[in-house]
Design an enzyme around this catalytic site. Structure first.
Site, short mmCIF file in Angstrom:
data_model
loop_
_atom_site.label_atom_id
_atom_site.label_comp_id
_atom_site.label_asym_id
_atom_site.label_seq_id
_atom_site.Cartn_x
_atom_site.Cartn_y
_atom_site.Cartn_z
N HIS A 73 0.85 -1.19 0.00
CA HIS A 73 0.00 0.00 0.00
C HIS A 73 0.88 1.24 0.00
O HIS A 73 1.99 1.23 0.56
CB HIS A 73 -0.88 0.05 1.25
CG HIS A 73 -2.15 -0.73 1.15
ND1 HIS A 73 -2.75 -1.31 2.25
CD2 HIS A 73 -2.95 -1.02 0.10
CE1 HIS A 73 -3.86 -1.94 1.87
NE2 HIS A 73 -4.00 -1.77 0.57
N CYS A 128 -2.08 2.78 9.15
CA CYS A 128 -3.07 1.77 8.75
C CYS A 128 -4.22 1.68 9.74
O CYS A 128 -5.34 1.33 9.37
CB CYS A 128 -2.40 0.40 8.64
SG CYS A 128 -1.27 0.23 7.24
#
Length: 703
Positions: free
Chosen positions: A168, A264
């Site tokens: 990511h 996150c």
């Protein structure tokens, strides 16, 4: 507490590593401690809650990764783009996040089911609200960026992720207050790094090293001048402090087992809005067709691979498989790219594979008139070995004199196209630029030949190396170089392009700069390699830092040649600031004479290259006159030529990875000749280090 800043979090009541969907989960299934995870999450929650408002979404059984709320979606103002998870293991989270967003009164945009986009994990807003950084390559498809840009009315800058550990964008990239950026450059391809450098000034780029990257230092929460992260090295904390940031560390080791950390675990739900609407949403699409024995030859798979490797994405709109063994197939492919540069490079490679635009989208080749003899426009089309046709006044015309690395010139009076070398271009010639109206002609009958050609059109894909120890000879050469410099002796270097390709260019530059070299001899190629590396960071299209071929790299050396030809000479390029580093830059700056001898295969050539070989030989002889030592570095032809014109008594050291070359040059019936079989880049590196040892000042210890 800064009440204007809000975050969304989800308690880890059901957190566990239950599956593997990223490299960090490997080996960690059911090895996380729920008790420790809860405590670490609570500590992070409290640190953030002391500085901002925190909303909570209810955790749901069966969805252990719901704790990573960054992937819930992307929020800008009152609008939300809901995530479309790539892996089924997380797709069940979508309705719960959607319900929460709708309860808060947000307008929710939903992507098609087959178009992955993983929210703020892969989409990070510039902290000043000027644009959106968006990642793709592992979890998010590039095609989603166009819809995000349209829905949120913001410019999207697409970044291609290359390292699966950083799956990511938020694992390796963190925009900070004031326009600063914390990031890990090796996680991105060359184009993305260049885009970052264009948008973020050097003084605001905080590039981190791998030890900090793998502890997820970039996966940080930024609140004003506070940066909250799992862990940071003392060096990184000092660098952040120097630009006004305070680092707050809070262990998140249990969540690292699932591939996440502070960022996150949070979703910022208040993001800055830029007052002006976006003018450029940055995503381009083109549709091409391919016809032939696409499966047998592997052409279609190669085309799809190069699109992805080139930084784009694709959608196969139609594929018609031939009914019989000898029947041809056809494919219609939509290609998406983040900008014109990437699209042009992808289209150039697709053209080489025989791809053409749809009939209704075909247009004539673009022509530009030459204004300076021997110099092409920067975006000229570089021809390949493949038979080529160009579209001129609505008619497809076969290019004559087809050859590699030529420029296609179109007659002004009749539909005739011809390949010319750069040096043969005349003022007024109409040359093709860009990639419109060009197609390669591929045979549909010889499938075995096409199947055998599995490598992309490229000069080089790998370097050479050697494990042979050469320290003793290096010591002797270093002593001799030092002695000759101190006594006013003369040293000439005969060097080939391998010096640059093996990473020896910086070391040779150092020798010139420090006064160890009084003359440099070589061919057109070493100068082209050196200038290409200095200007574009590649050597014949190979990235010198990563050792991999780059998109469109096969034309980089031609671009370098073209730039120097425009200046008129290497010295002029240095004087004009076009050439600012490298071997030949140092020669000009330190008045070290050089001579470049041309050959039959030289591209360009450079203005300084002597294509009259008799004149080149005379120049070589002039420069080696009075030499005490000659270093011959991986250039068989030029070294043999110099060896044949060098009188006895001159010491020569020949370095080459090929033993036959070393034997031929060292065996001259003279004790002054020494041969070294090793990688020339390694040799030069060791030589510079040894010279540094010899020139270190000795400090006498005081009793």
């Amino acid at each position: 507490m800064t009440s204007s800043i809000r975050f969304l979090m989800c308690a880890p009541h059901h957190y566990e590593v239950d599956y593997v969907i990223n490299p960090w989960m490997e080996g960690n299934i059911h090895r996380s401690s729920l008790e420790t995870a809860r405590q670490q999450w609570q500590d992070l929650y409290q640190i953030i809650a002391d500085r901002a408002d925190v909303d909570l979404v209810k955790p749901q059984p069966g969805w252990p990764d719901m704790v990573f709320t960054a992937n819930a979606g992307l929020i800008l103002g009152n609008q939300v783009v809901l995530s479309r998870f790539l892996h089924p293991e997380r797709q069940g989270e979508e309705p719960f996040f959607k319900a929460w967003f709708e309860e808060q009164g947000h307008d929710v945009f939903t992507l098609p089911p087959d178009l992955p986009f993983e929210g703020a994990g892969d989409a990070l807003l510039d902290r000043e609200g000027r644009w959106l950084w968006a990642g793709y390559g592992f979890r998010t498809e590039l095609d989603s960026h166009g819809l995000v840009a349209q829905w949120l009315n913001i410019e999207v800058l697409s970044l291609h992720l290359m390292d699966e550990r950083f799956y990511h964008l938020d694992t390796c990239f963190c925009p900070l207050t004031g326009g600063y950026l914390l990031y890990y450059p090796p996680a991105f391809d060359a184009y993305s790094n260049r885009l970052i450098e264009l948008r973020v000034p050097p003084e605001k780029r905080l590039a981190i090293d791998e030890p900090d990257a793998i502890t997820f230092a970039c996966n940080a929460v930024n609140i004003d001048r506070i940066v909250i992260m799992n862990q940071a090295s003392d060096e990184l904390k000092a660098r952040l402090a120097d630009v006004g940031f305070d680092v707050v560390e809070t262990p998140l080791t249990e969540f690292l087992k699932a591939g996440g950390a502070a960022k996150c675990l949070t979703l910022r739900v208040t993001e800055p809005l830029h007052p002006e609407p976006a003018k450029d949403r940055g995503l381009l699409s083109r549709t091409v067709t391919m016809t032939g024995h696409l499966l047998d030859s592997g052409l279609v798979s190669r085309a799809l691979d190069l699109i992805m490797e080139g930084g784009g994405s694709f959608q196969v709109l139609n594929f018609d498989l031939g009914e019989q063994r000898q029947s041809t197939s056809s494919a219609e492919i939509r290609v998406s790219a983040p900008d014109h540069e990437v699209m042009d490079e992808i289209m150039a490679q697709l053209i080489d594979l025989g791809a053409v635009a749809l009939p209704q989208e075909q247009q004539d080749a673009r022509l530009v008139a030459i204004s300076q003899a021997g110099v092409a426009p920067d975006d000229f089309y570089s021809s390949t070995i493949y038979p080529t046709e160009v579209r001129v006044r609505g008619e497809w015309v076969r290019v004559q004199n087809q050859r590699m690395d030529g420029v296609i010139v179109v007659s002004a009076t009749e539909p005739v196209a011809t390949c010319k070398l750069l040096r043969d271009l005349a003022v007024g010639d109409q040359v093709i630029v860009g990639y419109d109206g060009i197609r390669s002609v591929r045979s549909t009958t010889d499938r075995s030949r096409a199947a055998a050609t599995t490598e992309e059109f490229s000069f080089m894909g790998s370097g050479v190396s050697s494990e042979r120890r050469v320290e003793l000879i290096v010591e002797q050469v270093a002593w001799e170089l030092r002695r000759l410099r101190d006594q006013g002796g003369k040293v000439a270097v005969v060097a080939g392009p391998v010096v640059i390709h093996t990473g020896g260019g910086n070391h040779l530059s150092r020798l010139i700069r420090d006064g160890y070299v009084q003359a440099l001899l070589g061919g057109n190629a070493i100068a082209v390699h050196d200038i290409e590396q200095a200007m574009l960071g590649t050597s014949l299209g190979v990235d010198m830092k990563q050792g991999t071929s780059v998109r469109g790299g096969h034309r980089h050396h031609l671009r370098a040649i073209n730039s120097i030809r425009r200046c008129g000479s290497i010295a002029n390029a240095v004087d004009q600031g076009v050439l600012t580093r490298g071997v030949f830059y140092e020669c000009v700056q330190h008045n070290v004479p050089f001579s470049l001898a041309g050959s039959i295969r030289d591209d360009g050539p450079l203005p300084d290259t002597k294509m009259d070989l008799l004149a080149a030989q005379a120049d070589y002889a002039r420069l080696i006159e009075g030499c005490d030592l000659i270093l011959m570095l991986s250039t068989m032809l030029h070294a043999i030529g110099v060896g044949n014109m060098t009188p006895a008594g001159v010491k020569m050291v020949c370095v080459d990875i090929n033993p036959a070359v070393v034997t031929k040059l060292a065996d001259r019936g003279s004790l002054e000749s020494t041969g070294v079989v090793t990688d020339v880049g390694l040799f030069l590196s060791l030589l510079v280090k040894q010279l540094d040892r010899l020139t270190q000042r000795h400090v006498v210890a005081q009793s």
